[in-house]
Design a protein around this motif. Structure first.
Motif, PDB file in Angstrom:
ATOM      1  N   LEU A 107       0.788  -1.278  -0.029  1.00 42.81           N
ATOM      2  CA  LEU A 107       0.019  -0.029   0.044  1.00 42.81           C
ATOM      3  C   LEU A 107       0.902   1.212  -0.085  1.00 42.81           C
ATOM      4  CD1 LEU A 107      -2.698  -1.017   2.469  1.00 42.81           C
ATOM      5  CD2 LEU A 107      -3.077  -1.087  -0.020  1.00 42.81           C
ATOM      6  N   ALA A 108       1.969   1.149   0.430  1.00 42.94           N
ATOM      7  CA  ALA A 108       2.885   2.368   0.611  1.00 42.94           C
ATOM      8  C   ALA A 108       3.388   2.946  -0.727  1.00 42.94           C
ATOM      9  CB  ALA A 108       4.310   2.000   1.651  1.00 42.94           C
ATOM     10  N   GLU A 109       3.162   2.091  -1.764  1.00 40.72           N
ATOM     11  CA  GLU A 109       3.696   2.416  -3.097  1.00 40.72           C
ATOM     12  C   GLU A 109       2.435   3.503  -3.671  1.00 40.72           C
ATOM     13  OE1 GLU A 109       4.532  -0.820  -5.520  1.00 40.72           O
ATOM     14  OE2 GLU A 109       5.232  -2.039  -3.956  1.00 40.72           O
ATOM     15  N   TYR A 110       1.406   3.595  -3.040  1.00 42.13           N
ATOM     16  CA  TYR A 110       0.323   4.314  -3.776  1.00 42.13           C
ATOM     17  C   TYR A 110       0.247   5.688  -2.856  1.00 42.13           C
ATOM     18  CZ  TYR A 110      -0.340   0.424  -6.600  1.00 42.13           C
ATOM     19  OH  TYR A 110      -0.105  -0.816  -7.441  1.00 42.13           O
ATOM     20  N   ASN A 111      -0.157   6.844  -3.728  1.00 40.33           N
ATOM     21  CA  ASN A 111       0.066   8.079  -3.010  1.00 40.33           C
ATOM     22  C   ASN A 111      -1.262   8.161  -1.858  1.00 40.33           C
ATOM     23  OD1 ASN A 111       2.186   8.903  -4.181  1.00 40.33           O
ATOM     24  ND2 ASN A 111       0.935   9.481  -6.195  1.00 40.33           N
ATOM     25  N   ASP A 112      -2.526   7.327  -2.351  1.00 35.46           N
ATOM     26  CA  ASP A 112      -3.524   7.809  -1.673  1.00 35.46           C
ATOM     27  C   ASP A 112      -4.174   6.503  -0.752  1.00 35.46           C
ATOM     28  OD1 ASP A 112      -4.269   6.134  -3.622  1.00 35.46           O
ATOM     29  OD2 ASP A 112      -6.223   7.286  -4.265  1.00 35.46           O
ATOM     30  N   SER A 113      -3.089   5.690  -0.423  1.00 33.55           N
ATOM     31  CA  SER A 113      -3.435   4.576   0.375  1.00 33.55           C
ATOM     32  C   SER A 113      -4.087   4.731   1.695  1.00 33.55           C
ATOM     33  CB  SER A 113      -2.334   3.671   0.625  1.00 33.55           C
ATOM     34  OG  SER A 113      -1.310   4.221   1.101  1.00 33.55           O
ATOM     35  N   HIS A 114      -3.651   6.072   1.978  1.00 35.12           N
ATOM     36  CA  HIS A 114      -4.146   6.463   3.683  1.00 35.12           C
ATOM     37  C   HIS A 114      -5.717   6.826   3.727  1.00 35.12           C
ATOM     38  CE1 HIS A 114      -3.490  10.024   1.401  1.00 35.12           C
ATOM     39  NE2 HIS A 114      -4.088  10.752   2.103  1.00 35.12           N
ATOM     40  N   LYS A 115      -6.119   6.809   2.439  1.00 31.35           N
ATOM     41  CA  LYS A 115      -7.518   7.178   2.390  1.00 31.35           C
ATOM     42  C   LYS A 115      -8.256   5.908   2.530  1.00 31.35           C
ATOM     43  CE  LYS A 115      -7.468  11.133  -0.627  1.00 31.35           C
ATOM     44  NZ  LYS A 115      -7.742  11.772  -1.870  1.00 31.35           N
ATOM     45  N   SER A 116      -7.706   4.602   2.461  1.00 34.52           N
ATOM     46  CA  SER A 116      -8.340   3.425   2.533  1.00 34.52           C
ATOM     47  C   SER A 116      -8.603   3.198   4.001  1.00 34.52           C
ATOM     48  CB  SER A 116      -7.401   2.312   2.088  1.00 34.52           C
ATOM     49  OG  SER A 116      -7.026   2.743   0.900  1.00 34.52           O
ATOM     50  N   ALA A 117      -9.873   2.699   4.146  1.00 36.00           N
ATOM     51  CA  ALA A 117     -10.397   2.187   5.538  1.00 36.00           C
ATOM     52  C   ALA A 117      -9.636   1.295   5.996  1.00 36.00           C
ATOM     53  CB  ALA A 117     -11.894   1.625   5.382  1.00 36.00           C
ATOM     54  N   ASP A 118      -9.220   1.113   7.489  1.00 33.61           N
ATOM     55  CA  ASP A 118      -8.483   0.329   7.997  1.00 33.61           C
ATOM     56  C   ASP A 118      -8.948  -1.167   7.802  1.00 33.61           C
ATOM     57  OD1 ASP A 118      -6.521   2.033   8.926  1.00 33.61           O
ATOM     58  OD2 ASP A 118      -7.637   2.256  11.030  1.00 33.61           O
ATOM     59  N   TRP A 119     -10.266  -1.408   7.713  1.00 27.71           N
ATOM     60  CA  TRP A 119     -10.760  -2.799   7.677  1.00 27.71           C
ATOM     61  C   TRP A 119     -10.552  -3.415   6.105  1.00 27.71           C
ATOM     62  CZ3 TRP A 119     -14.296  -3.387   3.889  1.00 27.71           C
ATOM     63  CH2 TRP A 119     -15.040  -2.232   3.652  1.00 27.71           C
ATOM     64  N   ALA A 120     -10.437  -2.495   5.337  1.00 29.58           N
ATOM     65  CA  ALA A 120     -10.035  -2.996   4.016  1.00 29.58           C
ATOM     66  C   ALA A 120      -8.579  -3.083   3.415  1.00 29.58           C
ATOM     67  CB  ALA A 120     -10.809  -1.947   2.837  1.00 29.58           C
ATOM     68  N   LYS A 121      -7.659  -2.544   4.112  1.00 29.74           N
ATOM     69  CA  LYS A 121      -6.191  -2.590   3.636  1.00 29.74           C
ATOM     70  C   LYS A 121      -5.785  -3.923   3.371  1.00 29.74           C
ATOM     71  CE  LYS A 121      -5.119   1.844   5.497  1.00 29.74           C
ATOM     72  NZ  LYS A 121      -4.337   2.851   6.257  1.00 29.74           N
ATOM     73  N   THR A 122      -6.179  -5.017   4.131  1.00 27.15           N
ATOM     74  CA  THR A 122      -5.662  -6.238   3.803  1.00 27.15           C
ATOM     75  C   THR A 122      -6.282  -6.785   2.471  1.00 27.15           C
ATOM     76  OG1 THR A 122      -5.248  -6.751   6.011  1.00 27.15           O
ATOM     77  CG2 THR A 122      -5.323  -8.808   4.571  1.00 27.15           C
ATOM     78  N   SER A 123      -7.382  -6.620   2.350  1.00 23.90           N
ATOM     79  CA  SER A 123      -8.168  -7.072   1.045  1.00 23.90           C
ATOM     80  C   SER A 123      -7.557  -6.221  -0.210  1.00 23.90           C
ATOM     81  CB  SER A 123      -9.612  -6.814   1.154  1.00 23.90           C
ATOM     82  OG  SER A 123     -10.467  -7.408   1.991  1.00 23.90           O
ATOM     83  N   ILE A 124      -7.401  -4.745  -0.008  1.00 24.98           N
ATOM     84  CA  ILE A 124      -6.622  -4.205  -1.247  1.00 24.98           C
ATOM     85  C   ILE A 124      -5.096  -4.983  -1.274  1.00 24.98           C
ATOM     86  CG2 ILE A 124      -5.785  -1.998  -1.632  1.00 24.98           C
ATOM     87  CD1 ILE A 124      -8.016  -0.868  -0.122  1.00 24.98           C
ATOM     88  N   ALA A 125      -4.398  -5.011  -0.317  1.00 26.64           N
ATOM     89  CA  ALA A 125      -3.083  -5.536  -0.552  1.00 26.64           C
ATOM     90  C   ALA A 125      -3.273  -6.987  -1.223  1.00 26.64           C
ATOM     91  CB  ALA A 125      -2.354  -5.760   0.723  1.00 26.64           C
ATOM     92  N   LYS A 126      -3.985  -7.787  -0.767  1.00 29.90           N
ATOM     93  CA  LYS A 126      -4.256  -9.100  -1.549  1.00 29.90           C
ATOM     94  C   LYS A 126      -4.575  -8.927  -3.075  1.00 29.90           C
ATOM     95  CE  LYS A 126      -6.312 -11.960   2.173  1.00 29.90           C
ATOM     96  NZ  LYS A 126      -7.483 -12.769   2.431  1.00 29.90           N
ATOM     97  N   CYS A 127      -5.519  -8.157  -3.397  1.00 24.82           N
ATOM     98  CA  CYS A 127      -5.939  -7.571  -4.871  1.00 24.82           C
ATOM     99  C   CYS A 127      -4.660  -7.305  -5.566  1.00 24.82           C
ATOM    100  CB  CYS A 127      -7.061  -6.800  -4.816  1.00 24.82           C
ATOM    101  SG  CYS A 127      -8.623  -7.488  -4.301  1.00 24.82           S
ATOM    102  N   LEU A 128      -3.855  -6.302  -5.006  1.00 19.97           N
ATOM    103  CA  LEU A 128      -2.576  -5.970  -5.476  1.00 19.97           C
ATOM    104  C   LEU A 128      -1.736  -6.984  -6.090  1.00 19.97           C
ATOM    105  CD1 LEU A 128      -2.191  -2.681  -3.655  1.00 19.97           C
ATOM    106  CD2 LEU A 128      -2.741  -2.932  -6.042  1.00 19.97           C
ATOM    107  N   LYS A 129      -1.566  -7.868  -4.845  1.00 19.69           N
ATOM    108  CA  LYS A 129      -0.514  -8.992  -4.942  1.00 19.69           C
ATOM    109  C   LYS A 129      -0.936 -10.230  -6.181  1.00 19.69           C
ATOM    110  CE  LYS A 129       3.112 -11.059  -3.652  1.00 19.69           C
ATOM    111  NZ  LYS A 129       4.564 -10.346  -3.679  1.00 19.69           N
ATOM    112  N   MET A 130      -2.156 -10.336  -6.105  1.00 20.56           N
ATOM    113  CA  MET A 130      -2.863 -11.214  -7.046  1.00 20.56           C
ATOM    114  C   MET A 130      -2.841 -10.771  -8.493  1.00 20.56           C
ATOM    115  SD  MET A 130      -5.767 -13.313  -4.987  1.00 20.56           S
ATOM    116  CE  MET A 130      -6.716 -12.358  -4.350  1.00 20.56           C
ATOM    117  N   GLY A 131      -2.530  -9.376  -8.454  1.00 21.03           N
ATOM    118  CA  GLY A 131      -2.701  -8.684  -9.877  1.00 21.03           C
ATOM    119  C   GLY A 131      -4.110  -8.417 -10.347  1.00 21.03           C
ATOM    120  N   ILE A 132      -5.042  -8.496  -9.528  1.00 20.31           N
ATOM    121  CA  ILE A 132      -6.400  -8.393  -9.784  1.00 20.31           C
ATOM    122  C   ILE A 132      -6.847  -6.944 -10.018  1.00 20.31           C
ATOM    123  CG2 ILE A 132      -8.915  -8.204  -8.884  1.00 20.31           C
ATOM    124  CD1 ILE A 132      -8.081 -10.981  -7.420  1.00 20.31           C
TER     125      ILE A 132
END
Length: 83
Positions: A26-51
């Protein structure tokens, strides 16, 4: 993206991310701080899987609404992987 993560678990696409790896992705993205805490793991999974890959300006736009095209795309992916 949390919904995409949940759908990927149903279809068998799974990836486990630990907290440190999620923060690093998430640190690679300028607006990751706007993500809800509960969603951060899901966002990271989607990024890692290339979705998802974020936008060209290194943003995720976590507060933006999904388009009709996006819904059709993800619905199609879910149908294809369910077979």
């Amino acid at each position: 993206m949390a919904m995409i993560d949940r759908a990927s678990e149903i279809t068998g696409l799974q990836y486990q991310a630990n907290a440190q790896e999620s923060e690093n992705l998430l640190a690679e993205y300028n607006d990751s701080h706007k993500s809800a805490d509960w969603a951060k793991t899901s966002i990271a999974k989607c990024l890692k899987m290339g979705i998802v890959s974020g936008r060209d300006d290194k943003t995720l736009a976590p507060k933006d609404k999904i388009t009709r095209a996006g819904i059709l795309f993800w619905g199609g992916i879910a149908c294809l992987t369910k077979r």
